[in-house]
Design a protein around this motif. Sequence first.
Motif, PDB file in Angstrom:
ATOM      1  N   CYS A 103      42.098  33.718  45.576  1.00 12.29           N
ATOM      2  CA  CYS A 103      42.931  34.197  44.465  1.00 12.29           C
ATOM      3  C   CYS A 103      42.142  34.267  43.151  1.00 12.29           C
ATOM      4  N   ASP A 104      41.212  33.322  42.945  1.00 18.44           N
ATOM      5  CA  ASP A 104      40.465  33.285  41.675  1.00 18.44           C
ATOM      6  C   ASP A 104      39.718  34.579  41.391  1.00 18.44           C
ATOM      7  N   THR A 105      39.338  35.260  42.477  1.00 16.76           N
ATOM      8  CA  THR A 105      38.556  36.487  42.279  1.00 16.76           C
ATOM      9  C   THR A 105      39.348  37.727  42.707  1.00 16.76           C
ATOM     10  N   CYS A 106      40.662  37.570  42.816  1.00 23.66           N
ATOM     11  CA  CYS A 106      41.477  38.695  43.304  1.00 23.66           C
ATOM     12  C   CYS A 106      41.416  39.851  42.306  1.00 23.66           C
ATOM     13  N   PHE A 154      44.240  35.788  33.631  1.00 27.31           N
ATOM     14  CA  PHE A 154      43.224  34.836  34.088  1.00 27.31           C
ATOM     15  C   PHE A 154      41.837  35.488  34.102  1.00 27.31           C
ATOM     16  N   CYS A 200      50.649  40.725  43.827  1.00 29.37           N
ATOM     17  CA  CYS A 200      50.187  39.667  44.727  1.00 29.37           C
ATOM     18  C   CYS A 200      50.821  39.896  46.093  1.00 29.37           C
ATOM     19  N   ARG A 202      40.827  38.212  35.286  1.00 32.86           N
ATOM     20  CA  ARG A 202      40.400  38.942  36.480  1.00 32.86           C
ATOM     21  C   ARG A 202      40.520  40.440  36.200  1.00 32.86           C
ATOM     22  N   SER A 243      48.391  33.226  39.203  1.00 29.31           N
ATOM     23  CA  SER A 243      47.014  32.734  39.329  1.00 29.31           C
ATOM     24  C   SER A 243      46.625  32.611  40.803  1.00 29.31           C
ATOM     25  N   GLY A 244      47.615  32.348  41.643  1.00 28.15           N
ATOM     26  CA  GLY A 244      47.301  32.216  43.067  1.00 28.15           C
ATOM     27  C   GLY A 244      48.575  31.964  43.856  1.00 28.15           C
TER      28      GLY A 244
END
Length: 331
Positions: A258-261, A8, A275, A10, A310-311
């Motif tokens: 999560c989007d910026t993890c 994703f 995660c 990241r 992704s999250g």
Amino acid sequence: MPELIDRFSRKIDYMRISITDRCNLRCRYCMPENGVRHLPHREILSYEEILRLVRVATGCSVTKIRVTGGEPLTRRGIIYFMRQIKLLPYIDDVTITTNGILLPDYAGDLVNVGVKRVNISLDTLKPEKFRYITRMDLFERVLEGIRSADEAGLSPVKINCVAIKGFNDEEILDFARLTLDHPYHVRFIEFMPLGENDYWRPDKALHAPEIMDIIGRVYPLEPVINSKADQNGPARRFRIKGGAGEIGLISPISRHFCDTCNRIRLTPDGRLRNCLFSDQETNIKEALRSGAKDEELARIIRESIQTKPSGHKLQEDASHKCKRSMWKIGG
Ligand code: SAM
Ligand code: SF4
């Protein structure tokens, strides 16, 4: 070696390393009181093994390290280890998360080996409640630990408080007031469903908007804007007007990040976790102990990152719990 970028897009530049599953407290939401089965010594990664993995990870894109536990300051040789990490190339930030009990002994040494700041966990400002939640009578030691960290020059001293309805919701304002006169960063963390314990219940979670509301009704909060976006981390930061410190809200549940993890975790027994909320783990210790070359270790880290979800789905299913408890992951 190529950077660690997941599916994703990241970039992974932050490694959280749990160096022990032992602890000198027994927080109800984290550890059982009795019958704790600790990992046998041979199962725990040695400092040399951890340092090798960190060196490989920093050869990709990791630049930030957080050392945690269990209680990291209980592991013998911790200062030697922190010094060795600081000496590795490409590292620009090394921090530690501690319950503070041993900080009166170690705060000065941490500063001497180049650690600049520290996170201290404290969920109540009342000795009897501290005894209840941690099952130990060591409240004064933690306060002394906070003072020692401050006096040694660790800055900022971040105080992490897990917000729990029915336990410390009446103390939110007291915690917030600490930032009026002290340069502390008080950070409220949403209570998360992790591991096998019966203390967690969905209705005990006090979410960030409620915390904002409790504080905002008494003290107007101003956002703290940090021009360096990567220094913000997952906390949304505020200040009470005129206050010396800051208030942070870490909301993995109500407003997940999560989007910026940018994280990967290493457990004391040598498992990579991509995660916090997933039970998926990669056993890197096996390769480490069977003579794998650096390239092979980097490949294993890269593969683990490729399966990073992704999250999490905790908002849809609050009853979901990952099996490993925080004391075995490190938070
Ligand atoms: N022993 C050290 C300490 O307490 O700071 C480091 C390890 S501890 C597992 C790391 C952090 O995880 C602590 O701030 C603790 O309060 C937090 N924590 C543990 N269980 C949690 C949960 N279920 N929800 C939210 N935070 C949790
Ligand atoms: Fe120990 Fe930290 Fe877990 Fe409390 S939260 S039991 S101090 S590891």
